[in-house]
Design a protein around this motif. Structure first.
Motif, short mmCIF file in Angstrom:
data_model
loop_
_atom_site.label_atom_id
_atom_site.label_comp_id
_atom_site.label_asym_id
_atom_site.label_seq_id
_atom_site.Cartn_x
_atom_site.Cartn_y
_atom_site.Cartn_z
N PHE A 254 0.82 -1.21 0.00
CA PHE A 254 0.00 0.00 0.00
C PHE A 254 0.86 1.26 0.00
CE2 PHE A 254 -3.09 -3.15 0.95
CZ PHE A 254 -4.31 -2.64 0.55
N GLY A 255 2.13 1.13 0.41
CA GLY A 255 3.04 2.27 0.37
C GLY A 255 3.41 2.70 -1.03
N VAL A 256 3.08 1.87 -2.03
CA VAL A 256 3.31 2.26 -3.42
C VAL A 256 2.43 3.46 -3.79
CG1 VAL A 256 3.07 1.51 -5.83
CG2 VAL A 256 4.01 -0.05 -4.10
N TYR A 257 1.30 3.61 -3.10
CA TYR A 257 0.31 4.62 -3.47
C TYR A 257 0.16 5.74 -2.44
CZ TYR A 257 -0.66 0.99 -6.80
OH TYR A 257 -0.52 0.06 -7.80
N ASN B 275 4.80 8.86 -10.98
CA ASN B 275 5.00 7.46 -11.36
C ASN B 275 4.12 6.53 -10.54
OD1 ASN B 275 7.29 7.58 -13.38
ND2 ASN B 275 8.21 8.69 -11.68
N ILE B 276 2.84 6.87 -10.46
CA ILE B 276 1.86 6.05 -9.75
C ILE B 276 1.05 5.28 -10.78
CG2 ILE B 276 -0.13 6.07 -8.19
CD1 ILE B 276 0.95 8.65 -7.00
N PHE B 277 1.23 3.97 -10.81
CA PHE B 277 0.55 3.13 -11.80
C PHE B 277 -0.11 1.94 -11.10
CE2 PHE B 277 4.45 4.85 -13.83
CZ PHE B 277 3.83 5.77 -14.66
N PRO B 278 -1.21 1.43 -11.66
CA PRO B 278 -1.87 0.27 -11.06
C PRO B 278 -0.99 -0.97 -11.16
CG PRO B 278 -2.81 0.79 -13.21
CD PRO B 278 -1.90 1.92 -12.87
N PRO B 279 -1.24 -1.97 -10.35
CA PRO B 279 -0.43 -3.19 -10.42
C PRO B 279 -0.44 -3.80 -11.81
CG PRO B 279 -1.77 -3.19 -8.44
CD PRO B 279 -2.24 -2.03 -9.26
N GLY B 280 0.70 -4.23 -12.26
CA GLY B 280 0.84 -4.87 -13.56
C GLY B 280 1.93 -5.92 -13.49
N THR B 281 2.18 -6.57 -14.58
CA THR B 281 3.18 -7.64 -14.59
C THR B 281 4.61 -7.11 -14.68
OG1 THR B 281 2.95 -7.82 -17.00
CG2 THR B 281 1.60 -9.29 -15.64
N VAL B 282 4.79 -5.84 -15.11
CA VAL B 282 6.12 -5.26 -15.27
C VAL B 282 6.47 -4.42 -14.04
CG1 VAL B 282 7.61 -3.80 -16.67
CG2 VAL B 282 5.88 -5.23 -17.77
N PHE C 294 5.63 -0.50 -9.55
CA PHE C 294 4.94 -0.95 -10.75
C PHE C 294 5.27 0.00 -11.90
CE2 PHE C 294 2.08 -2.51 -7.32
CZ PHE C 294 2.23 -3.86 -7.57
N SER C 295 5.32 -0.54 -13.11
CA SER C 295 5.68 0.25 -14.28
C SER C 295 4.58 0.19 -15.32
CB SER C 295 7.00 -0.26 -14.89
OG SER C 295 7.29 0.41 -16.10
N LYS C 296 4.48 1.24 -16.11
CA LYS C 296 3.53 1.25 -17.23
C LYS C 296 4.19 0.78 -18.52
CE LYS C 296 4.45 6.02 -18.67
NZ LYS C 296 3.85 7.34 -18.99
N SER C 297 5.51 0.56 -18.46
CA SER C 297 6.26 0.15 -19.65
C SER C 297 5.95 -1.29 -20.03
CB SER C 297 7.76 0.31 -19.41
OG SER C 297 8.08 1.64 -19.09
N LYS C 298 6.24 -1.61 -21.28
CA LYS C 298 6.08 -2.97 -21.78
C LYS C 298 7.41 -3.48 -22.29
CE LYS C 298 1.23 -2.39 -23.11
NZ LYS C 298 0.24 -2.49 -24.22
#
Length: 572
Positions: free
Chosen positions: A400-403, A490-497, A567-571
């Protein structure tokens, strides 16, 4: 009245093609298939821009002597005073793709050696007026002058302040030419170059000590020692409003090292005009206080700017943001339209000063700066359906500290699949709710809701709750404690990257993969080409990425190097 180009006739307003339209179509087709020999005329294709903007594309490469803007054909022609200038422009736009209003502009040599236009034609006269204006603006920006550059520091910075906000504020006093932002001594600072010293002086007198937002983001303004600014990139950290051809250099180093060099010596004197040429950028002069002059009367203030005693912050006195004040929207109606389109929208004011902004404007900017959105909830959230066997206060703090900055975590004693989490602000709690509700953590889909509590109660002195309640208020791992931190953007939802940073130079890919493979299957891994201290790693599922982040964030890789994971928005 017609405009003439090498014997071809165009309509009077220059927007369409006249009787020789077939010839122009043939020229466009021929230019695509048969490369022309170098000439003083550059042919631009796939461009939708005003006359002023077309000229702005050319003036950084040399003196533009004539131009033609075929708006209906999305084409334009620029004539330089030398073939060398035209060559520089063609080579630059070929090697460095330039986006203008969301479209890539293509450049090549024209088959024609010059543009012949009728100087008595009213449309041509207006075009040459635009040419003179754009050329004068660019040359003024390059030369600068004493007291044209302001250096500002923002104190009590509770909300991010972007280039677009600064441009909106300082444009009320005159033409803003360039802006560079940077952080020094943990303070957000900016250099702003205006067209003339009177505008800079008015801005300094009127804005010094003012709050950008209610009770915070206070401006401290002084004259810079620089006569002009040298901007290398047009992005969210620096902007040259007279040169839309500059690259964005997204993801690379900013101009911080050069700025540190410029301002590292507090004893440096202000800049002066060089004795060898007309470049003001690097020389120093002996200036006394008298040279700076007396601040002019505020009677010349732009109409509509209210600095009355009842105005507690600057954003309340400014009109709603529009294309004229936001060069990043690429609006052709503005002479400062920017080629990067709407990818960089300006941020919103904080909740106290949301009035006056249209709903669409507010919604767009909340997505970029979620910690600034207006909320009705408190700072505490309730998380339920947790995995009782694997969840700890530390794991909740990390995820939760990510946000937001988590101050306290309490796993309920009689219901250990639920926990209360207290954030530093209600906005941070809302961001966590938005991004983590219904995500899978340790094999269970968790539920996140707002709590009626305003704080999490710590156990009474002497009592024990088996370590289910932890206070993280003074934790050094808070991501948003530092004002103006880049983490806000740089606040992004959880993703695989996942984005990894603070990697020691001696740490290799195999070591990192060994660490992360404990928490799932690694699909891809990549170090950043220009900064090996950062990398991207892609896990097989979002659940695995969440588990990896919880267990590897702050992982010790060297004596004084701890891994940072987000978490990153990059692919990949």
């Amino acid at each position: 009245m017609k405009r003439t180009f090498s014997g071809d006739e165009f309509d009077t307003n220059g927007d369409g093609v006249g009787s020789s339209s077939s010839q122009i179509i043939d020229i466009a087709k021929k230019s695509r298939s048969e490369p022309a020999l170098p000439s003083r005329v550059v042919h631009l294709r796939n461009i939708e821009a005003s006359d002023f903007e077309v000229i702005q594309l050319g003036v950084p490469f040399g003196r533009v002597t004539n131009f033609l803007n075929l708006k209906k054909k999305s084409q334009a022609f620029l004539e330089f005073d030398s073939t060398e200038s035209a060559k520089q422009m063609v080579e630059y736009l070929t090697s460095m793709p330039t986006m203008f209003s969301g479209r890539q502009v293509f450049a090549q040599y024209s088959n024609h050696g010059e543009l012949r236009t009728d100087p008595t034609n009213r449309t041509n006269q207006q075009a040459h007026a635009a040419l003179a204006q754009a050329t004068d603006l660019y040359e003024t920006a390059q030369k600068g002058g004493p007291n044209c550059v302001l250096r500002l520091t923002i104190i009590n910075m509770l909300y991010p302040v972007t280039i677009d906000v600064l441009h909106q504020i300082f444009s009320k006093f005159g033409t803003v030419l360039k802006i560079i932002t940077f952080t020094k001594n943990e303070k957000f600072q900016a250099l702003i170059q205006l067209k003339d010293p009177n505008a800079a002086t008015q801005a300094k007198v009127q804005l010094h000590g003012q709050n950008i937002y209610n009770g915070c983001c206070t401006l401290q303004i002084e004259y810079s020692k620089l006569f002009s600014l040298t901007v290398k990139y047009n992005n969210d950290k620096s902007r040259d409003y007279t040169n839309p051809t500059l690259p964005s250099n997204e993801g690379n180093m900013s101009q911080q090292p050069e700025l540190e060099r410029m301002h590292s010596n507090s004893g440096l004197l202000p800049l002066q005009r060089s004795t060898s040429n007309d470049d003001y950028r690097y020389d120093y002069y002996n200036a006394s206080a008298a040279i700076r002059g007396r601040p002019p009367s505020t009677s010349g203030m732009a109409q509509g700017y209210d600095m009355s005693a009842n105005t507690s912050h600057l954003m309340s006195s400014l009109p709603p943001a529009s294309a004229a004040y936001n060069p990043m929207v690429g609006a052709s109606a503005s002479p400062y339209g920017h080629p990067y389109g709407s990818n960089h929208p300006p941020p919103p004011p904080p909740p106290q000063s949301m009035h006056g902004l249209p709903p669409g404007h507010l919604q767009a900017h909340q997505q970029q700066n979620p910690h600034m959105m207006s909320v009705q909830n408190g700072p505490v959230i309730l998380v339920s359906n947790l995995n009782e066997d694997m969840t700890t206060p530390e794991s909740l703090f990390t995820l939760f500290g990510v946000y937001g900055d988590v101050h306290r975590v309490k796993i309920l004693f009689n219901k250990k699949d639920s926990a209360l989490i207290q954030f530093a602000t209600p906005q941070q709690a809302a961001v966590a709710h938005q991004n983590l509700d219904h995500v899978t953590m340790f094999g269970k889909s968790i539920r996140v809701s707002f709590s009626k509590h305003q704080f999490v109660q710590m156990p009474k002195d002497g009592s024990s709750d088996m370590g289910l309640t932890k206070d993280f208020t003074n934790s050094p791992l808070h991501r948003f404690k530092k004002p103006g931190s880049k983490n806000y953007n740089n606040i992004f939802p959880p993703g695989t990257v996942l984005h990894l940073s603070n990697i020691p130079t001696e740490t290799g890919e195999d070591e990192i993969q060994n660490i992360f493979s404990q928490y799932g299957t690694i699909k891809r891994f990549k170090f950043f080409e220009k900064d090996r201290k950062m990398a991207l790693i892609e896990m097989d599922t979002i659940e695995q990425a969440i588990a990896a982040l919880i267990n590897t964030h702050n992982y010790r890789l060297a004596d004084s190097m701890h891994l940072r994971v987000s978490f990153s928005k990059s692919k990949l």
